[in-house]
Design an enzyme around this catalytic site. Structure first.
Site, PDB file in Angstrom:
ATOM      1  N   SER A 109       5.161   3.824  14.178  1.00 13.01           N
ATOM      2  CA  SER A 109       4.263   4.557  13.276  1.00 13.01           C
ATOM      3  C   SER A 109       3.025   4.974  14.066  1.00 13.01           C
ATOM      4  CB  SER A 109       3.847   3.633  12.139  1.00 13.01           C
ATOM      5  OG  SER A 109       2.688   4.113  11.506  1.00 13.01           O
ATOM      6  N   SER A 110       2.398   6.076  13.632  1.00 14.80           N
ATOM      7  CA  SER A 110       1.192   6.524  14.337  1.00 14.80           C
ATOM      8  C   SER A 110       0.012   5.561  14.148  1.00 14.80           C
ATOM      9  CB  SER A 110       0.790   7.931  13.880  1.00 14.80           C
ATOM     10  OG  SER A 110       0.572   7.961  12.486  1.00 14.80           O
ATOM     11  N   CYS A 111       0.150   4.584  13.239  1.00 15.52           N
ATOM     12  CA  CYS A 111      -0.949   3.623  13.062  1.00 15.52           C
ATOM     13  C   CYS A 111      -1.014   2.596  14.191  1.00 15.52           C
ATOM     14  CB  CYS A 111      -0.885   2.947  11.701  1.00 15.52           C
ATOM     15  SG  CYS A 111       0.479   1.798  11.545  1.00 15.52           S
ATOM     16  N   TYR A 138       0.564  -4.416  10.100  1.00 12.55           N
ATOM     17  CA  TYR A 138       1.756  -3.596  10.319  1.00 12.55           C
ATOM     18  C   TYR A 138       1.726  -3.011  11.731  1.00 12.55           C
ATOM     19  CZ  TYR A 138       4.983   0.334   9.433  1.00 12.55           C
ATOM     20  OH  TYR A 138       6.007   1.238   9.478  1.00 12.55           O
ATOM     21  N   LYS A 142       4.410  -3.375  14.783  1.00  7.05           N
ATOM     22  CA  LYS A 142       5.087  -2.219  15.393  1.00  7.05           C
ATOM     23  C   LYS A 142       4.819  -2.155  16.899  1.00  7.05           C
ATOM     24  CE  LYS A 142       7.412  -0.453  12.035  1.00  7.05           C
ATOM     25  NZ  LYS A 142       8.882  -0.380  12.134  1.00  7.05           N
ATOM     26  N   HIS A 181       2.951   5.712  -0.287  1.00  7.77           N
ATOM     27  CA  HIS A 181       2.052   6.536   0.526  1.00  7.77           C
ATOM     28  C   HIS A 181       1.469   7.649  -0.339  1.00  7.77           C
ATOM     29  CE1 HIS A 181       4.552   4.641   3.696  1.00  7.77           C
ATOM     30  NE2 HIS A 181       3.392   4.583   4.318  1.00  7.77           N
TER      31      HIS A 181
HETATM   32  O1  GFB Z   1      -0.519   7.526   2.744  1.00 10.44           O
HETATM   33  P1  GFB Z   1      -1.527   6.462   2.766  1.00 10.44           P
HETATM   34  O2  GFB Z   1      -1.367   5.363   1.775  1.00 10.44           O
HETATM   35  O3  GFB Z   1      -1.555   5.804   4.183  1.00 10.44           O
HETATM   36  O4  GFB Z   1      -2.982   7.096   2.505  1.00 10.44           O
HETATM   37  P2  GFB Z   1      -2.359   5.884   5.579  1.00 10.44           P
HETATM   38  C1  GFB Z   1      -3.446   8.224   3.190  1.00 10.44           C
HETATM   39  C2  GFB Z   1      -4.768   8.661   2.632  1.00 10.44           C
HETATM   40  O5  GFB Z   1      -4.572   9.184   1.316  1.00 10.44           O
HETATM   41  C3  GFB Z   1      -5.837   7.565   2.500  1.00 10.44           C
HETATM   42  C4  GFB Z   1      -5.528   8.635   0.427  1.00 10.44           C
HETATM   43  O6  GFB Z   1      -7.084   8.112   2.848  1.00 10.44           O
HETATM   44  C5  GFB Z   1      -5.784   7.249   1.014  1.00 10.44           C
HETATM   45  O7  GFB Z   1      -7.009   6.700   0.502  1.00 10.44           O
HETATM   46  N1  GFB Z   1      -5.007   8.654  -0.948  1.00 10.44           N
HETATM   47  C6  GFB Z   1      -5.495   9.429  -1.952  1.00 10.44           C
HETATM   48  C7  GFB Z   1      -3.995   7.926  -1.450  1.00 10.44           C
HETATM   49  N2  GFB Z   1      -4.859   9.186  -3.093  1.00 10.44           N
HETATM   50  C8  GFB Z   1      -3.902   8.261  -2.814  1.00 10.44           C
HETATM   51  C9  GFB Z   1      -2.902   7.614  -3.611  1.00 10.44           C
HETATM   52  O8  GFB Z   1      -2.767   7.834  -4.811  1.00 10.44           O
HETATM   53  N3  GFB Z   1      -2.089   6.740  -2.957  1.00 10.44           N
HETATM   54  C10 GFB Z   1      -2.205   6.469  -1.630  1.00 10.44           C
HETATM   55  N4  GFB Z   1      -1.356   5.612  -1.060  1.00 10.44           N
HETATM   56  N5  GFB Z   1      -3.174   7.049  -0.859  1.00 10.44           N
HETATM   57  C11 GFB Z   1      -0.498   4.191   6.120  1.00 10.44           C
HETATM   58  C12 GFB Z   1      -0.490   2.842   6.756  1.00 10.44           C
HETATM   59  O9  GFB Z   1      -1.796   4.621   6.281  1.00 10.44           O
HETATM   60  O10 GFB Z   1       0.303   5.152   6.765  1.00 10.44           O
HETATM   61  C13 GFB Z   1       0.837   2.421   7.177  1.00 10.44           C
HETATM   62  O11 GFB Z   1      -1.133   1.924   5.912  1.00 10.44           O
HETATM   63  C14 GFB Z   1       1.619   3.514   7.875  1.00 10.44           C
HETATM   64  O12 GFB Z   1       0.722   1.304   7.993  1.00 10.44           O
HETATM   65  C15 GFB Z   1       1.576   4.791   7.096  1.00 10.44           C
HETATM   66  O13 GFB Z   1       1.121   3.723   9.165  1.00 10.44           O
HETATM   67  C16 GFB Z   1       2.269   5.956   7.773  1.00 10.44           C
HETATM   68  O14 GFB Z   1      -1.988   7.121   6.328  1.00 10.44           O
HETATM   69  O15 GFB Z   1      -3.814   5.645   5.401  1.00 10.44           O
END
Ligand code: GFB
Length: 314
Positions: A109-111, A138, A142, A181
């Site tokens: 993952s890019s994280c 996570y 990874k 996500h």
């Molecule tokens: O997709 P996401 O949960 O993961 O969130 P990350 C991306 C951005 O979208 C964050 C915002 O800035 C969230 O605050 N966001 C806005 C939301 N509304 C929502 C919502 O309703 N749900 C969610 N989930 N986010 C993950 C990592 O990071 O990405 C994992 O935690 C993994 O480890 C994955 O790498 C690809 O991009 O922040």
């Protein structure tokens, strides 16, 4: 390169979004995909994995099994994210070697990259700075997976490689509002707000973080492309090459769903990393590139959600 028609490939995690996309792609090409359901092999169980691999001896493994989730899930269940992923990785990679499986593609993952890595992020940014705290558990797991592949290559000559995707979306995504996500969460939120005629949809954070989104079918082609064409010690990035703010993403999903109300940003929720655009120049130079635009991909994901939402958790 292996003969295309006779390959037996184990897709670990074949029911997940990535594993199911890889399975569709391989089967369409005529490869034989081996599948092990959770009821048959718990991938966290070392003995079960070792026995299954020795009995089945695939020609190659696509390692798409993982405990995954969005920002809230990563931040709330750190023990599950680090333990499950470390266990699955040590079991599959060590047992692959023990069963004399010479080819394996591990998915990360890019994280894995530092929170403030120079953008676009090159592969050699790994381990050059502190991680984003919401998903460091996570990310550490990874990174360990990458290092396991490198260790078995260095000590035993195993041709194990690692591919790092950016944020992914597509069929079989998780639409649960707590653990998903951002992209599937927004599809569900806008759809439900439209159906119940709500005046607004809540978007987490400030809307300013930038994310890079790749359709999982493009990734599936990239993973199989790497299986066939890449055999390096270093992991390789596989991203869309463009980024979008969360606000722009929300507006795009809003249009695709046809919701006419307001967006409200809940800044009590974390933003996570400000930006994580990967440099995917190496895989592009080898000959892979994405084909599905974000607009088309979102429209397809919304259709998939409408057709399958009865099976998604509430
Ligand atoms: O997709 P996401 O949960 O993961 O969130 P990350 C991306 C951005 O979208 C964050 C915002 O800035 C969230 O605050 N966001 C806005 C939301 N509304 C929502 C919502 O309703 N749900 C969610 N989930 N986010 C993950 C990592 O990071 O990405 C994992 O935690 C993994 O480890 C994955 O790498 C690809 O991009 O922040």
């Amino acid at each position: 390169m292996m003969s295309m028609s006779t390959r037996r490939i184990w897709v670990a995690g074949h029911r997940g979004m990535v594993g199911s996309a890889v399975t569709r792609y391989l089967e369409a090409r005529g490869d034989k995909v081996l599948k092990a359901d959770r009821s048959v092999v718990d991938l966290r169980n070392q003995i079960a994995v070792e026995v299954w691999l020795k009995q089945n001896r695939p020609d190659a493994i696509i390692f798409a099994a993982a405990k995954v989730g969005g920002i809230y899930a990563n931040d709330t269940y750190p023990a599950d994210f680090i333990y499950d992923n470390l266990a699955i990785e040590t079991n599959i990679i060590h047992s692959a070697h023990a069963a004399d499986v010479d080819r394996l593609v591990f998915l990360g993952s890019s994280c894995i990259y530092p929170k403030f890595a120079p953008q676009p992020i090159r592969e050699d940014s790994l381990l050059t700075g502190p991680l984003e705290p919401t998903n460091e558990w996570y990310a550490i797991a990874k990174i360990a997976g990458i290092k396991l592949c490198q260790a078995y290559r260095k000590q035993y000559g195993r041709r194990y490689i690692s591919v790092m995707p950016c944020n992914l979306y597509g069929p079989n995504d998780n639409f649960d509002l707590q653990t998903s996500h951002v992209l599937p969460a927004l599809i569900r939120k806008f759809h439900e707000a439209k159906e119940s005629r709500k005046p607004e949809v809540v978007v987490w954070g400030t809307g300013t973080p930038l994310r890079e989104f790749l359709h999982v079918d493009d990734l599936a082609r990239g993973v199989v492309f790497c299986l066939d064409n890449y055999d390096g010690y270093e992991h390789i990035n596989c991203g869309a090459g463009s980024e979008i703010t969360i606000r722009e993403l929300a507006e795009t999903v809003q249009r695709a769903v046809g919701f006419s109300g307001e967006l409200v940003f809940d800044t009590s929720k974390p933003d996570g990393t400000p930006r994580k655009l990967m440099d995917s120049g190496r895989i592009r130079a080898l000959g892979w590139e994405p084909e599905i635009s974000l607009d088309d991909g979102i429209a397809g994901s919304y259709r998939w959600f409408l057709e399958n939402k009865s099976v998604s958790p509430a």
